[in-house]
Design a protein around this motif. Sequence first.
Motif, mmCIF file in Angstrom:
data_model
loop_
_atom_site.group_PDB
_atom_site.id
_atom_site.type_symbol
_atom_site.label_atom_id
_atom_site.label_comp_id
_atom_site.label_asym_id
_atom_site.label_seq_id
_atom_site.Cartn_x
_atom_site.Cartn_y
_atom_site.Cartn_z
ATOM 1 N N THR A 162 0.849 -1.185 0.000
ATOM 2 C CA THR A 162 0.000 0.000 0.000
ATOM 3 C C THR A 162 0.883 1.232 0.000
ATOM 4 O O THR A 162 1.770 1.371 0.860
ATOM 5 N N CYS A 163 0.644 2.126 -0.965
ATOM 6 C CA CYS A 163 1.432 3.358 -1.017
ATOM 7 C C CYS A 163 0.585 4.482 -1.608
ATOM 8 O O CYS A 163 -0.398 4.236 -2.300
ATOM 9 N N LYS A 168 -1.473 2.261 -8.793
ATOM 10 C CA LYS A 168 -1.282 1.157 -7.873
ATOM 11 C C LYS A 168 0.042 0.477 -8.162
ATOM 12 O O LYS A 168 0.355 0.178 -9.314
ATOM 13 N N MET A 169 0.817 0.246 -7.122
ATOM 14 C CA MET A 169 2.120 -0.391 -7.304
ATOM 15 C C MET A 169 1.966 -1.903 -7.346
ATOM 16 O O MET A 169 1.350 -2.510 -6.473
ATOM 17 N N ARG A 170 2.528 -2.514 -8.381
ATOM 18 C CA ARG A 170 2.497 -3.962 -8.499
ATOM 19 C C ARG A 170 3.618 -4.584 -7.686
ATOM 20 O O ARG A 170 4.679 -3.991 -7.517
ATOM 21 N N ALA A 171 3.371 -5.795 -7.214
ATOM 22 C CA ALA A 171 4.394 -6.495 -6.440
ATOM 23 C C ALA A 171 5.575 -6.835 -7.340
ATOM 24 O O ALA A 171 5.401 -7.179 -8.512
ATOM 25 N N PRO A 172 6.796 -6.732 -6.819
ATOM 26 C CA PRO A 172 7.974 -7.122 -7.606
ATOM 27 C C PRO A 172 7.912 -8.606 -7.958
ATOM 28 O O PRO A 172 7.178 -9.378 -7.344
ATOM 29 N N ALA A 173 8.686 -8.991 -8.943
ATOM 30 C CA ALA A 173 8.731 -10.395 -9.356
ATOM 31 C C ALA A 173 9.232 -11.263 -8.199
ATOM 32 O O ALA A 173 10.133 -10.875 -7.451
ATOM 33 N N ASP A 180 14.201 -4.971 -3.127
ATOM 34 C CA ASP A 180 13.507 -4.916 -4.417
ATOM 35 C C ASP A 180 12.293 -3.995 -4.331
ATOM 36 O O ASP A 180 12.043 -3.188 -5.233
ATOM 37 N N VAL A 181 11.526 -4.134 -3.246
ATOM 38 C CA VAL A 181 10.334 -3.310 -3.060
ATOM 39 C C VAL A 181 10.705 -1.837 -2.979
ATOM 40 O O VAL A 181 10.096 -0.982 -3.634
ATOM 41 N N LEU A 182 11.730 -1.531 -2.175
ATOM 42 C CA LEU A 182 12.131 -0.140 -2.002
ATOM 43 C C LEU A 182 12.651 0.455 -3.314
ATOM 44 O O LEU A 182 12.309 1.596 -3.660
#
Length: 368
Positions: A162-163, A168-173, A180-182
Amino acid sequence: SSGINAEYGGNNKEMSNRLIVDTQPQMIPFTETHLSGYIHLSDNSEFFLSVDYSSSIPVIDMDSSLQCCLQKYQNNLSKLVEQSKTPRIFVETLVKFLEEAIPPPTGRAQLFSLMKQAANLPSGSIKSIDKEFKQITLQHEDASARKHFIVIDLSSTIPKFTCDLPQKMRAPAMPWTCEDVLKQFIQIVESYQALWDALDEIDQNAWVIEPEPFTRGFVHRRIVLQHHVNLIITLDPAQPTALPRCRFLGSAQAIQPMQNLLDEGIEEWDSRQSILENLSQILHVELPQKPKSGTVGGIQIECGVCYCYEMGEQTPEIGCNNPTCRQLYHLTCLVEWFRGLPNLRRSFGTVFGECPYCSKPMHVQAIL
């Protein structure tokens, strides 16, 4: 909430330290007062820990991920250090606490793995970790000192992100790490710098009445233009200084001249200038700034019936066409006012009545 309670006893320190081998075989008793090695939990996760009671102030050194997990329990940890008579008591009480007080729904091994990743992030990147270890909040400060946050929710099998972003931000692979998220979050934040610069300029130099509450995820602003005339401007994130989508609010007589000026001045829009500079030049108005009260210089934004601005999700958008009045109303408030009039008329979804302020004829599209 769970706490850490140390046991007392153990006069024979050497024997006490030897007993730790039975439960924590990788904790090596170097001396009577010094244990060092790795503690193991029931889910096979392990962490470095060194406990030295050789001086009056015990020295505790531990794995960075373990430090992250215990940051909410610093007071309990300090009491444990003070109360434990031997390193063995400290280690066994700490292990018991970790087993009982930190049962993450996603599995302790996965949690500690994330904690270790978070501990290796750049300084200042971690804003908070909740006490139940279900959420990690990371933060990033951009070049304009704007702070942005992303929450990693671990309360379910599939982590959620959530940001406060326009998209909308997709989850990293998979498999992803906190780093990776940051990195992905920072990349998205940096792509919106021009947009937020343009919106900040509007917020600082115009009378903004929406959105409320304010978040970085919104790309629109509702601003006051003049007496009972508002404008909703929606910026294009890809071209934030280009001509925005514009919607005028107010009486038809008040907003039509504004709409005509905008239509005629589209070719004059200069993307090298700010949104407000372009609007001021094309509409031939001096944009007012937000006052301390609801009314300044004849400009009023509250509903003329309930004297409030917000009513649920409604804001005053219906305006009187009388050029000497032009009072704004919530649709619901105005319809309720019309209901009490003896000369109320209805025709094909249109309700006819009188302005509560000036008594001039008004009509709205509504079903009674």
